[in-house]
Every structure is written in structure tokens, then in C-alpha cells.
Enzyme design. Structure first.
Site, PDB file in Angstrom:
ATOM      1  N   GLY A 447       0.791  -1.234   0.000  1.00  0.00           N
ATOM      2  CA  GLY A 447       0.000   0.000   0.000  1.00  0.00           C
ATOM      3  C   GLY A 447       0.810   1.264   0.000  1.00  0.00           C
ATOM      4  CB  SER A 448       2.531   3.158   2.592  1.00  0.00           C
ATOM      5  OG  SER A 448       3.275   2.160   3.241  1.00  0.00           O
ATOM      6  CD  GLU A 499      -1.482   3.077   2.401  1.00  0.00           C
ATOM      7  OE1 GLU A 499      -1.209   3.459   3.563  1.00  0.00           O
ATOM      8  OE2 GLU A 499      -1.643   1.879   2.111  1.00  0.00           O
ATOM      9  CG  ASP A 614      -3.921  -2.678   5.201  1.00  0.00           C
ATOM     10  OD1 ASP A 614      -3.622  -3.653   4.490  1.00  0.00           O
ATOM     11  OD2 ASP A 614      -3.652  -1.499   4.898  1.00  0.00           O
ATOM     12  CG  HIS A 656      -0.822  -6.318   5.061  1.00  0.00           C
ATOM     13  ND1 HIS A 656       0.229  -7.159   4.772  1.00  0.00           N
ATOM     14  CD2 HIS A 656      -0.347  -5.392   5.934  1.00  0.00           C
ATOM     15  CE1 HIS A 656       1.293  -6.744   5.449  1.00  0.00           C
ATOM     16  NE2 HIS A 656       0.959  -5.681   6.167  1.00  0.00           N
ATOM     17  CG  HIS A 709      10.342  -4.747   9.472  1.00  0.00           C
ATOM     18  ND1 HIS A 709       9.783  -5.910   9.006  1.00  0.00           N
ATOM     19  CD2 HIS A 709       9.320  -3.997   9.923  1.00  0.00           C
ATOM     20  CE1 HIS A 709       8.478  -5.861   9.185  1.00  0.00           C
ATOM     21  NE2 HIS A 709       8.171  -4.721   9.736  1.00  0.00           N
ATOM     22  CB  CYS A 741       4.911  -4.385   6.140  1.00  0.00           C
ATOM     23  SG  CYS A 741       3.717  -3.356   7.033  1.00  0.00           S
TER      24      CYS A 741
END
Ligand code: GLN
Ligand code: ZN
Length: 769
Positions: A447-448, A499, A614, A656, A709, A741
Site C-alpha cells: 500500500g504505502s 497512500e 488491512d 494484510h 524492516h 509490509c
């Protein structure tokens, strides 16, 4: 003591207080220190001044006994590791060279050394640093911080009660240090740890502590007989010491359950119990064990983790019952006030009538004091407070904000079919395949895209009036164009708009939904110097107008491939907000779900064929006790289905979640009935894929092949190897290719290269099947 004299002696206290200060002075001082702009001495001065202000505020409000030692420059569990000398080998040199820098190195890591792992403190949004222990761990006492803070409070003429994380909770929160077998059980170190606690207790006694509070929230979770045995042993041992203060074992967040009779039998002088929400069961449990004769009971009747005013009459009735069940009853918040913002009176933008329904740390302190006075001196001494409380509760209950008839009627009319897709998965999958025409192993993202400084500046400029709405929208459109064009060039199959318009995945929606409140100063510590301002679910939830359609439609208009709509699910909308305490969580979730359902349907009507909802908080919101899981999961999955099942069979619903281990929610994930789920999997080598396969999960899965991450760019070969691993568990027709993510915390350079590699990997592996 008779219950009458027990009442006369009732005092007020709290278990802990927010650390940050009115203007987040602590955050500024610590971050200034990290940047070299603030000296260690000046940081220590700021911290000492904040402690003094907090204690003085508590004392001025009428609190009899103030907590000490709960203050922290980063985290109280890390402070406990320092107190017992559990410094990981890799940090020892740094700690010896400089205790402050070493402390921050354990918390945040350095260029060369990894920090301690961080995880959630029970079911709150506070995160602690996980102690790392092993069979070779040697504990050594260091009571410096506890003793110093005790002395500071004594010097102010106050009655302090040092607060320590208890030995059982400390060990149960710990994990095996790197290099130690993962099945190592830290609780086996109890005998080595207890003498260290004994020394700290002796030091505190010598420094002038009459009482010490040992926090044992881990005991409100289901515990094995061995763990309960260890608990009994620990408190018999500590209770048997001669050179010690009186001991108060504190529990919070839920009922103490089977640990209650165990603790009641030990020689500790006091217990603290939570009497709010589901923990109110402590009242019957206490009666069932015959109360705590001769002991002190700290009654947590003021909810320390929500933002609503107390119901004084209800609390006084609970307190009245408790008087007959203990030697002495004091009144407290149900847990540390760390979990609520500082002062509701600072909220000038909220309607003053609504502010009267709110109680942050300062207001909760005043409530505790009022209740203790009512208990000790009779309710006529608090007549004015009782009347005001009754009026505020009535104003809240009768308000059009908390009772929107249209929202209530709609929620009441929901039937089981509303929460079910019109066709079973197999039929939907065929319709979606025909409609979307995606290749095998389709690629997508979560998404982002990177939230750049320019985007944040644009938002700040808009807020400050430096740019107008139109200029801001042009800025967002430009960003969306760029994100779409990159994805198309990279060859991603299902695109996202990135986003860029969202400050936060919950706040963005909360700001647009009626019934949600935003605060100006409602900061709560999430971890270290990170503070969040959770929105408040204050009233019935409705959606005055579409929230995301404009940007999704714009993105689709400049894209030649399907653009995925992107929403935050009902459970996450609740989990990362302050929730109502005047109705069941499931009812609030249903209202949020219906608002989201309209958004999902509007997205579909605007031409969106893939919609992701999400739910990263689904698992973290699991109640602390297993017996409560089924009830929670029923409303959690129902609300997700309610928001997503109003669409056509050929519209594809994604969800998600950001975790790699989900054994206890496997069934719930199936119950969501989403067509596609993406999960974190890169670090665990696609273990989720295998677990889902074993459980017979029938739908499509995107186990992450790119660990977002870390700034590290995964090579195409590496991603391909992970995909092959995924294919061992999930057949090619049901496997998606995506990162773990969203990419908002990453930089564009890494993201570009990583996603290009991800597409290359998908193409390579596609050719092999
Ligand atoms: N769609 C969100 C994003 O990509 C999901 C974030 C999350 O899972 N926490 O940022
Ligand atoms: Zn995620």
C-alpha cells in the site's frame, strides 16, 4: 480492623504516571542528547524536574502515596534489566564505558550492535525491551536508580512507594539470548534472581521505603501449574525476608484468576487488583477465596487505560463490598496512568461539554482522590463531586453524539447474510481470474510508498496555511503519478496509489468519520521517545462522505493496470484508538464496519476491482486469557466480513497482517473469507506459507519476500529462492509476490531496486512452473 475503620483509613494512590511532561519535554531532552545538543547533565536535570512536577501534582491533588521508580528514560523493563544486571554480552563494554550511552545502546542499537528486541506490553500499545537471558546469565543487583528516585521523593516530604517489575513477570517476559537454545525457559533462573530482588528490597528499606510495589501483570494471563508454583515460591521467599519493606504485589489488565489464591497465601502484606471491565470478576474471585484478611488491598476502580470519566456510584459500591474483604482498602487507578494522556483540560478544540466526559491522567488522579475521600469520610463529603459526575454521565449517555438513531437502526438490522459474500470462494476466484486476467504469481505491494520529507512538509504547509487545499492536492496527485509510473515501468501487476495523503493508517480515517475525536495534546508513549495520539471513539460512527475514492479514482485514471483500493479494517481502527466503555467492543466494531462497507462499495462503483482491508491488529487485540478469545474473534471476523462482503463476486478482497507467527488466529484468518491475504514472511523463510498449507487454507496467499524492516535490498535470486520455498506449500495459482509490509518508512532508492528485483524473481519463477 473492622470494615468501618478500614474505610476510615482509605487512601488514594496510582500505580505510575505519564513520563513525558506537558510539552513532551522528556522526548525533546532525550532526542537532543542523542543528537549531541543536550548534555547528560542537562538531560538528568530535565528528568528530575519532570519527576518532581509529577509527584507534586499527585500530592497536591491529594494522593497519599506516590509511585517512584516507574519513571524511565526509555522503558521500565529495560530499567529492570539494568537493576538485575542482565546486560547482554554485546552491550557490556558500552555500559561499562558510559552507563547512559550503554543504556541507549541496549534500547536502540548502534552502528555495530543490535538493540534488544522490542515487543508489546500485554494488550496495550506500549512496547518494552525484551530481556535476553540464558543458562549462563549471572544477575547482580544495581538499586541505584530506584534508591535515587526514592530519595528524591522523600526529600520533597512525600510518602513514596517504589514500583518494580516483579521477578515472575520479568522472567516470563524474557526470551532466550542469541545463541541460546530457543526452548530455554527463563523462569528456570528464578532461584538466581530472587536474591537480587532481596538485595534491592533491602536497599530500598534502608533508604526509607515503607512499601514496595512489585508489578506482576503476567499473572493475569493463563499460567501453567509450574508457573503458579514458582509464583507462590517467589513470594514466600521474598515475604520471608526479615530486612525488607512491606510488599504489595500488583496485577492489572485482567483478573488474577488462579494466581489469586496462590498470592493470597503468601506472606506479602498487600495485593493490588484491577476491578474495571472484565477484571471486575476479581470481586467474586476475592470473595470466593475468603478475601485478604489482615492484608492491604489496592482497589483499581478507576480505569487507567481508557480516557473516560469514572462512574463514581458504581465504584463506591465496589469499594463498599471490598471493605468487608480486606484488612485495609486503598483506592487506585487500575494500572499505571502511563497509558493515557496527561490532561484533558489541555484539549481546547474539543467541545467543552465533551471534555467533561474525558479523564486523562490528571483527571483520573482527582477521581481516585475523590473516591478515597468518599470511602474514608462518607459520601456526603463528596456530594458536589457525585452530583457533577452523575450529570456528566447523563450528558454522555443522552447525547446525540453517543446515540445516533440512524447508525443504531442500521447496526441492529444487520443479518448473517450481510456478512457473507454472495458466492463461495471457488466461484468468486474463477470470476476474479476472468475479470482481472492476472499472470501466475502476480506481483503487488502492501500500500504505502516512501513518505518523503516533501510529503510531510506539504501536509505541515497545508495545516499552517502556507499552501491552500488546491496546491496540496496537486502535490498529492504528482506523487501518485510518480508512484504509478514507477510501478508500471517496474512491471508490477496490481498497483497501489502509495497512500501519500495519509498521515497514519488509523488517524486518516478517524478524521473523516463522524463519532471519532482527535486530540491536540493527547500524547501517549508507544516506545522510547515515540509518542502517539490515538484518536478517541467517542460516539456512534458514520461516514458523511467517501474517504478514499477521490485518490483511488485519480490513481486508476492515470494507470493502465488495476489499482488496489486501500482501507484500514474495523479491528485495527479500534485497536489503535481509545474505545468506548459504554457499549461492547463488538458493537463499536460493527458501526465502523458498516461505514467501511459503504467505502468498499463506493470504491467498487468507482471502478476498483481489487480492494485491500488491512487488519494488522487482529492478533495483537486477542484478549489476555484464552477463554476470551472465541468471543473476541467472533466479532472481529464478523466486522471484517461485514465491511467486505457487499461487493460483486468478481471484485477481489485482499487483507494484510504484519506478523509471521499466527498459530492462534489461523482459524480466524480463514473466517475473514478474504480472497487474498498478504503476510510478513521474509525473515522466517516463508514459514507462514507452510503453516497455512498445513491448516488447509484454501485461498490466495502473499507471503512477503522482501523484508521492509531493513534498508537492505533483497537480490532477485534471494526473492526467487523464497518464492520457490513458498511454492512448496502453496500452489502457483494461489501464490502472490509482495513485500512484507508497506514501504512508507523506506527510502526511494532501496524501494526501487528491491521492487525491480521482486518482479525479476516473479518472472524467473513463473517460467519454471
Ligand atoms: N497499507 C498499509 C501500508 O502499506 C499497511 C500498513 C500496516 O500493515 N501496518 O502502509
Ligand atoms: Zn504490515
Amino acid at each position: 480492623m473492622t470494615s468501618k475503620s478500614a474505610a476510615a483509613a482509605a487512601q488514594a494512590t496510582v500505580y505510575g504516571y505519564p513520563r513525558q511532561g506537558r510539552n513532551r519535554e522528556l522526548k525533546k531532552a532525550i532526542e537532543g542528547y542523542w543528537k549531541g545538543r543536550v548534555t547528560a547533565g542537562s538531560l538528568r536535570d530535565t528528568a528530575a524536574a519532570l519527576r518532581r512536577t509529577n509527584w507534586q501534582q499527585l500530592a497536591d491533588a491529594g494522593v497519599h502515596e506516590v509511585p517512584t521508580g516507574d519513571f524511565s528514560l526509555y522503558d521500565h523493563v529495560l530499567d529492570t534489566s539494568v537493576m538485575v544486571g542482565a546486560i547482554p554480552a554485546r552491550h557490556r563494554a558500552a555500559v561499562e564505558a558510559d552507563s547512559l550511552d550503554g543504556y541507549f545502546a541496549m534500547a536502540r542499537g548502534t552502528q555495530d550492535v543490535a538493540p534488544l528486541e522490542m515487543t508489546k506490553w500485554f494488550d496495550t500499545n506500549y512496547h518494552y525491551l525484551v530481556p535476553e537471558l540464558g543458562p549462563d546469565t549471572v544477575f547482580t543487583p544495581d538499586s541505584t536508580k530506584q534508591v535515587a528516585e526514592l530519595k528524591e521523593a522523600l526529600a520533597l516530604g512525600l510518602t513514596p512507594r517504589p514500583v518494580l517489575v516483579g521477578p515472575i513477570t520479568y522472567l516470563l517476559l524474557a526470551k532466550a539470548a542469541p545463541g541460546v537454545a530457543a526452548d530455554f525457559e527463563p523462569l528456570t533462573l528464578l532461584d538466581r534472581l530472587l536474591p537480587v530482588y532481596a538485595e534491592v528490597l533491602a536497599d530500598l528499606r534502608a533508604a526509607g521505603a515503607a512499601w514496595v510495589q512489585l508489578d506482576e501483570p503476567a499473572l493475569v494471563q493463563d499460567r501453567t501449574p509450574a508457573e503458579l508454583n514458582a509464583t507462590g515460591r517467589a513470594y514466600r521467599d521474598l515475604g520471608g525476608l526479615t530486612d525488607r519493606p512491606q510488599l504489595l504485589v500488583a496485577s492489572y489488565f485482567d483478573r488474577l484468576g488462579e494466581a489469586l489464591p496462590v498470592l493470597a497465601k503468601t506472606p506479602v502484606e498487600g495485593l493490588a487488583l484491577d476491578f474495571t471491565g472484565p477484571a471486575a470478576a476479581n470481586l467474586d474471585d476475592l470473595a470466593a477465596v475468603g478475601g485478604l484478611p489482615g492484608k492491604r488491598l489496592l482497589a483499581g476502580v478507576v480505569n487507567g487505560r481508557n480516557v473516560w470519566i469514572n462512574d463514581f456510584e458504581k465504584s463506591l459500591s465496589t469499594l463498599g463490598t471490598l471493605l468487608g474483604l480486606a484488612g485495609r482498602v486503598d483506592v487506585s487507578s487500575s494500572c499505571s496512568l502511563l497509558h493515557v494522556p496527561l490532561d484533558a483540560a489541555a484539549e481546547r478544540d474539543i467541545d467543552p461539554q465533551i471534555v467533561r466526559w474525558l479523564a486523562f491522567a490528571r483527571q483520573k488522579t482527582a477521581e481516585v482522590v475523590t473516591l478515597a475521600r468518599g470511602l474514608a469520610q462518607g459520601t456526603d463529603t463528596i456530594a458536589a463531586e457525585l452530583a457533577a459526575n452523575r450529570a456528566d454521565l447523563a450528558s454522555r449517555a443522552g447525547s446525540a453524539i453517543t446515540r445516533d438513531p440512524a447508525v443504531r437502526a442500521r447496526a441492529a438490522a444487520v443479518t448473517a447474510t450481510d456478512g457473507r459474500r454472495s458466492q463461495p470462494y471457488a466461484q468468486r476466484a474463477a470470476a476474479q481470474r476472468a475479470h482481472l486476467g492476472l499472470p501466475l504469481l502476480p506481483t503487488t505491494t502492501i500500500g504505502s510508498f516512501p513518505q518523503t520529507t516533501e510529503l510531510r512538509t506539504a501536509r505541515a504547509d497545508l495545516r499552517a496555511g502556507r499552501i491552500d487545499e488546491a496546491a496540496y492536492e496537486r502535490r498529492i496527485e504528482a506523487e501518485i503519478r510518480e508512484v504509478i509510473s514507477f510501478q508500471e515501468k517496474a512491471g508490477i501487476d496490481v498497483l497501489v496509489h502509495g497512500e501519500p495523503e495519509r498521515n497514519d493508517m488509523v488517524q486518516y480515517f478517524a478524521e473523516q468519520l463522524t463519532g471519532y475525536l482527535a486530540t491536540q495534546h493527547g500524547w501517549v508513549q508507544s516506545y522510547g521517545t515515540r509518542y502517539v495520539r490515538p484518536p478517541i471513539l467517542a460516539g456512534d460512527i458514520s461516514r458523511p462522505e467517501p474517504m478514499t475514492v477521490r485518490w483511488t479514482r485519480f490513481a486508476q485514471s492515470v494507470a493502465g493496470r488495476p489499482v488496489k483500493g486501500m482501507l484500514t479494517g474495523p479491528v485495527t481502527m479500534l485497536a489503535w484508538s481509545f474505545v468506548r466503555d459504554d457499549q461492547l467492543l463488538g458493537e463499536t466494531a460493527r458501526q465502523v464496519a458498516l461505514a467501511l462497507r459503504d467505502e468498499v462499495n463506493d470504491l467498487e462503483a468507482a471502478g476498483t476491482s481489487v480492494i485491500q482491508v488491512d487488519e494488522p491488529a487482529l492478533r495483537e487485540t486477542l484478549p489476555l486469557r484464552a477463554a476470551d478469545h472465541a468471543g473476541y474473534l467472533a466479532w472481529a471476523t464478523e466486522s471484517f466480513r461485514l465491511s467486505t462482503s457487499g461487493v460483486r463476486p468478481d471484485t477481489q478482497i485482499h487483507t494484510h497482517m504484519c506478523y509471521a507467527e499466527f498459530g492462534d488466529v489461523l482459524q480466524a484468518i480463514d473466517d475473514l473469507d478474504a480472497d487474498v491475504i498478504s503476510l510478513e514472511a521474509a525473515r522466517s523463510h516463508m514459514q507462514v506459507a507452510a503453516e497455512l498449507a498445513v491448516a488447509g487454507y484454501p485461498r490466495e496467499v502473499g507471503p512477503g519476500v522482501y523484508d521492509i524492516h531493513s534498508p537492505r535490498i533483497p537480490g532477485a535470486d534471494e526473492a526467487a529462492a523464497l518464492l520457490r520455498k513458498g511454492l512448496e506449500a502453496i500452489p502457483g495459482e494461489r501464490l502472490w509476490v509482495n513485500p512484507d509490509c508497506g514501504l512508507k518508512t523506506r527510502g526511494w532508492t532501496e524501494v526501487r531496486a528491491s521492487l525491480e528485483n521482486l518482479v525479476t524473481a516473479a518472472r524467473t519463477v513463473r517460467a519454471e512452473i
